[in-house]
Design a protein around this motif. Structure first.
Motif, PDB file in Angstrom:
ATOM      1  N   GLN A  82     -42.757 -19.183 -31.144  1.00  0.00           N
ATOM      2  CA  GLN A  82     -41.603 -18.714 -30.612  1.00  0.00           C
ATOM      3  C   GLN A  82     -41.348 -17.256 -30.599  1.00  0.00           C
ATOM      4  N   GLU A  83     -42.277 -16.502 -31.131  1.00  0.00           N
ATOM      5  CA  GLU A  83     -42.232 -15.042 -31.248  1.00  0.00           C
ATOM      6  C   GLU A  83     -42.833 -14.528 -29.928  1.00  0.00           C
ATOM      7  N   GLN A  84     -43.604 -15.522 -29.356  1.00  0.00           N
ATOM      8  CA  GLN A  84     -44.540 -14.977 -28.097  1.00  0.00           C
ATOM      9  C   GLN A  84     -43.467 -14.810 -26.768  1.00  0.00           C
ATOM     10  N   PHE A  85     -42.214 -15.260 -26.864  1.00  0.00           N
ATOM     11  CA  PHE A  85     -41.037 -15.423 -25.773  1.00  0.00           C
ATOM     12  C   PHE A  85     -40.306 -14.150 -26.140  1.00  0.00           C
TER      13      PHE A  85
END
Length: 127
Positions: A82-85
């Motif tokens: 999720q942190e990639q978005f």
């Protein structure tokens, strides 16, 4: 005179007849080429639909997942996190509304007949 005319008409008839036969054979040749091209297009469309079906099967997650798991270490593949978005807090805020008081004063001075550009040019010594 009539004899010469009859001979001319006979030769022109033979010439026209040979032209019609040549045209007939050319049209038949073109029709056979067209039929061959239609058959080729039909076979290629069949091959294309088969390839699209194969692609649809090969792109299914159930088919890809075992391959990914088998080569996960070699390719250093990880699931998406999720942190990639990013997040909504990372989105820049909208700029503040412009100060409309300066524009209002400019329009009021123009309506009064005062040109602020002339005043600036006079201060600079440019006329």
């Amino acid at each position: 005179m009539i004899r010469n005319l009859n001979i001319f008409l006979l030769f022109s008839s033979v010439l026209m007849l040979s032209g019609v036969y040549a045209l007939k054979f050319a049209i038949e040749n073109t029709a056979s080429e067209r039929t061959a091209l239609i058959a080729l297009i039909d076979s290629q469309e069949g091959d294309l639909s088969l390839l699209k079906a194969d692609e649809a099967v090969l792109n299914q997650p159930g088919h890809i997942d075992p391959i990914v798991k088998r080569h996960q270490l070699a390719l250093a593949i990880e699931p998406v996190k999720q942190e990639q978005f990013g997040s909504f807090t990372a989105i820049p805020m909208r700029p503040a509304k412009p100060n409309s008081a300066a524009m209002d004063s400019l329009f009021l001075s123009l309506e009064a007949g005062i040109d602020p550009i002339d005043a600036i040019l006079e201060l600079e010594g440019i006329e």
